[in-house]
Design an enzyme around this catalytic site. Structure first.
Site, PDB file in Angstrom:
ATOM      1  N   TYR A  83     -77.445  23.970 -32.867  1.00  0.00           N
ATOM      2  CA  TYR A  83     -76.648  22.765 -32.602  1.00  0.00           C
ATOM      3  C   TYR A  83     -75.372  22.817 -33.446  1.00  0.00           C
ATOM      4  CZ  TYR A  83     -75.095  17.934 -32.967  1.00  0.00           C
ATOM      5  OH  TYR A  83     -74.322  16.795 -32.980  1.00  0.00           O
TER       6      TYR A  83
HETATM    7  O1  LIG Z   1     -75.032  14.115 -38.394  1.00  0.00           O
HETATM    8  C1  LIG Z   1     -75.176  14.809 -37.406  1.00  0.00           C
HETATM    9  O2  LIG Z   1     -74.297  15.505 -36.992  1.00  0.00           O
HETATM   10  C2  LIG Z   1     -76.485  14.858 -36.704  1.00  0.00           C
HETATM   11  O3  LIG Z   1     -77.178  13.640 -37.009  1.00  0.00           O
HETATM   12  C3  LIG Z   1     -78.460  13.553 -36.460  1.00  0.00           C
HETATM   13  O4  LIG Z   1     -79.272  14.594 -36.975  1.00  0.00           O
HETATM   14  P1  LIG Z   1     -80.185  14.316 -38.225  1.00  0.00           P
HETATM   15  O5  LIG Z   1     -79.371  13.967 -39.421  1.00  0.00           O
HETATM   16  O6  LIG Z   1     -81.086  15.476 -38.330  1.00  0.00           O
HETATM   17  O7  LIG Z   1     -80.928  12.969 -37.779  1.00  0.00           O
HETATM   18  P2  LIG Z   1     -82.473  12.708 -37.465  1.00  0.00           P
HETATM   19  O8  LIG Z   1     -82.965  13.641 -36.463  1.00  0.00           O
HETATM   20  O9  LIG Z   1     -82.579  11.264 -37.189  1.00  0.00           O
HETATM   21  O10 LIG Z   1     -83.173  13.041 -38.859  1.00  0.00           O
HETATM   22  C4  LIG Z   1     -82.882  12.264 -40.017  1.00  0.00           C
HETATM   23  C5  LIG Z   1     -83.715  12.735 -41.176  1.00  0.00           C
HETATM   24  O11 LIG Z   1     -85.087  12.506 -40.898  1.00  0.00           O
HETATM   25  C6  LIG Z   1     -85.820  13.698 -41.117  1.00  0.00           C
HETATM   26  N1  LIG Z   1     -86.952  13.737 -40.183  1.00  0.00           N
HETATM   27  C7  LIG Z   1     -86.745  13.880 -38.862  1.00  0.00           C
HETATM   28  C8  LIG Z   1     -87.796  13.900 -37.981  1.00  0.00           C
HETATM   29  C9  LIG Z   1     -89.113  13.769 -38.466  1.00  0.00           C
HETATM   30  O12 LIG Z   1     -90.102  13.755 -37.728  1.00  0.00           O
HETATM   31  N2  LIG Z   1     -89.272  13.608 -39.804  1.00  0.00           N
HETATM   32  C10 LIG Z   1     -88.243  13.587 -40.684  1.00  0.00           C
HETATM   33  O13 LIG Z   1     -88.446  13.445 -41.891  1.00  0.00           O
HETATM   34  C11 LIG Z   1     -84.843  14.814 -40.890  1.00  0.00           C
HETATM   35  O14 LIG Z   1     -85.255  15.979 -41.596  1.00  0.00           O
HETATM   36  C12 LIG Z   1     -83.578  14.217 -41.458  1.00  0.00           C
HETATM   37  O15 LIG Z   1     -83.527  14.421 -42.839  1.00  0.00           O
HETATM   38  C13 LIG Z   1     -78.383  13.672 -34.960  1.00  0.00           C
HETATM   39  O16 LIG Z   1     -79.690  13.651 -34.409  1.00  0.00           O
HETATM   40  C14 LIG Z   1     -77.674  14.921 -34.531  1.00  0.00           C
HETATM   41  O17 LIG Z   1     -77.520  14.898 -33.133  1.00  0.00           O
HETATM   42  C15 LIG Z   1     -76.344  15.059 -35.211  1.00  0.00           C
HETATM   43  O18 LIG Z   1     -75.430  14.156 -34.660  1.00  0.00           O
END
Ligand SMILES: O=C(O)[C@H]1O[C@H](OP(=O)(O)OP(=O)(O)OC[C@H]2O[C@@H](n3ccc(=O)[nH]c3=O)[C@H](O)[C@@H]2O)[C@H](O)[C@@H](O)[C@H]1O
Length: 446
Positions: free
Chosen positions: A253
């Protein structure tokens, strides 16, 4: 028999030009048998038949290369064009305090950020046309509900794919868009391991298709588009500044978003397109994306199901610079308002055009366990937490935006704490999905 099946797939039973051609050819060949009287005329007819078959086959290959969409397009026609024009017309006069309204094509308009931005633009009097392919990455009914909301405010959303060059060309034919807000993308960091090609399809091929249409458009629009905080990848200098390195992506991504920054730069350089890339930091809020942690944590907590909380190496909590949707919308509109003009015409650059990149974050990272604790307070339910070591799935341990540049040039100033933003999200979640058990108590509490 098998050949017939394949043809049925290529030429579905809905009436179309190709089907008419095919039955026309079959009928014609029947007549030929009856008409042949002499060997000479038979030879001439045979030649004619060969020519017709060749025409038919080349027509068929055109259908194939256009992914059949050429013949099944659900867009076009006078009524459709009228709807597009009406939706694209600004509703504030050029002499108003804010100046002439913009005419904006919003890609991914039925998405989370797309719907919010489209609505905000419409509310201040700009013209907006949306495009969205309503794919099933997450529940399309939520996208349709967002579209209905936009429709009730006079925003028309075309059901189409940004990879459809003919559709894009048609839209630019019908409307001289001043701006494109490009938010259509395959989102999600971890899903890239499941379906890598969807990222290439939307974030690379789709982006190029859109830029091709923009560079050919006359006038060329200015482009503002969604990059991502994920481009900082393994960079460990904090807070993340636009000047930091972004050549260490941790997920496909992130790699496609980084590639998008390079690709847009190329179009800026060669064709004079005005480009602004916005690096969004984990945007959340009402009408959000069900694939994001805050969203499905809420659902699972309410349903009494466990949630998995990832933890970094040495038991360090993961943290994100969660950014509330209204703040991101204000930043995105400011980016549109300050975008300089594209300089090209007829596909040729006529002078240098702006190329900008901004972080749109919140500047106050919060750990994932704190996110869960806030949700527990809002929902008045204890989460069943299952804490595991972060799998090697593309996640990064933390994000933290330096927003000085956006503050200076866009006047960007996020004002929403995670606590406040999640309250608003939970209020929306309950009103949208309903929740029988204790809904009233929640309402009073929030
Ligand atoms: O800023 C971005 O550019 C991206 O932001 C977002 O990604 P992320 O920051 O990864 O958000 P998100 O999935 O909500 O996980 C948040 C936290 O929860 C943790 N996480 C996640 C899933 C889980 O089951 N458990 C967990 O601890 C996980 O490890 C993380 O620490 C958008 O989805 C992406 O499309 C993109 O725009």
């Amino acid at each position: 028999m098998r050949v017939v099946d394949e043809e049925e797939e290529l030429y579905p039973s809905t009436p179309g030009k190709v089907k008419v051609e095919r039955s026309g050819a079959a009928a014609m060949s029947g007549q030929l048998h009856r008409c042949f009287a002499s060997t000479g005329t038979m030879f001439l007819w045979a030649l004619l038949l060969v020519a017709m078959t060749a025409t038919y086959l080349s027509f068929r290959s055109l259908a194939d290369t256009s992914s059949s969409r050429y013949f099944t397009a659900s867009w076009g026609g006078l009524h459709w064009e009228r709807q597009i024009r009406a939706s694209a017309s600004p509703r504030r006069p050029p002499w108003s305090a804010e100046g002439a309204g913009l005419s904006v094509l919003v890609t991914g308009a039925a998405g989370f950020v797309g719907a919010h931005c489209s609505l905000a633009l419409r509310k201040r009097g700009d013209g907006v046309v949306g495009i969205d392919n309503f794919n099933s990455y997450y529940d399309p009914s939520l996208k349709k509900a967002r579209r209905a909301l936009l429709g009730s405010h006079g925003v028309f959303v075309v059901d189409g794919d940004i990879n459809d060059g003919r559709l894009l060309a048609k839209l630019f034919d019908v409307v001289p868009f001043t701006h494109v807000l490009h938010l259509a993308a395959q989102a999600g960091v971890r899903y890239a391991m499941e379906n890598p090609s969807s990222y290439v399809h939307s974030n690379i091929a789709g982006l190029v298709s859109l830029l091709e249409a923009c560079k050919d458009a006359d006038p060329q629009p200015a482009i503002v588009w969604a990059s991502s905080s994920s481009v900082y990848g393994l960079n460990d200098l904090v807070p993340f500044s636009e000047a930091h390195r972004t050549d260490l992506p941790a997920s496909l991504y992130a790699a496609t978003k980084k590639a998008g920054e390079e690709i847009t730069h190329t179009y800026n350089h060669i064709y004079g397109l005005s480009v602004t890339g916005l690096r969004f930091f984990t945007v959340y809020g009402p009408w959000g994306r069900p694939d994001m942690a805050y969203f499905f944590f809420t659902r699972n907590i309410l349903q009494g199901k466990p949630i998995t909380v990832y933890r970094g190496r040495d038991h360090v909590d993961l943290a994100r610079d969660f950014t509330y949707i209204d703040d991101v919308v204000r930043g995105s509109l400011a980016a549109l308002d300050t975008a300089g003009r594209s300089t090209g015409t007829g596909g040729k650059k006529r002078g240098p055009a702006p190329y900008r990149i901004f972080n749109l974050g919140n500047t106050s990272p919060v750990t994932v366990p704190t996110l869960v604790a806030i949700l527990e307070r809002c929902l008045m339910v204890k989460a069943k937490k299952h804490v595991v070591e972060m799998p090697g799935n593309g996640d990064v341990p933390f994000t933290h935006a330096n927003i000085s540049l956006a503050r200076e040039e866009l006047g960007y100033k996020p004002t929403t704490s995670l606590e406040m933003g999640l309250k608003k999200f939970v209020r929306w979640y309950l009103s949208y999905y309903g929740y029988n058990r204790g809904t009233h108590a929640f309402r009073n509490h929030l």
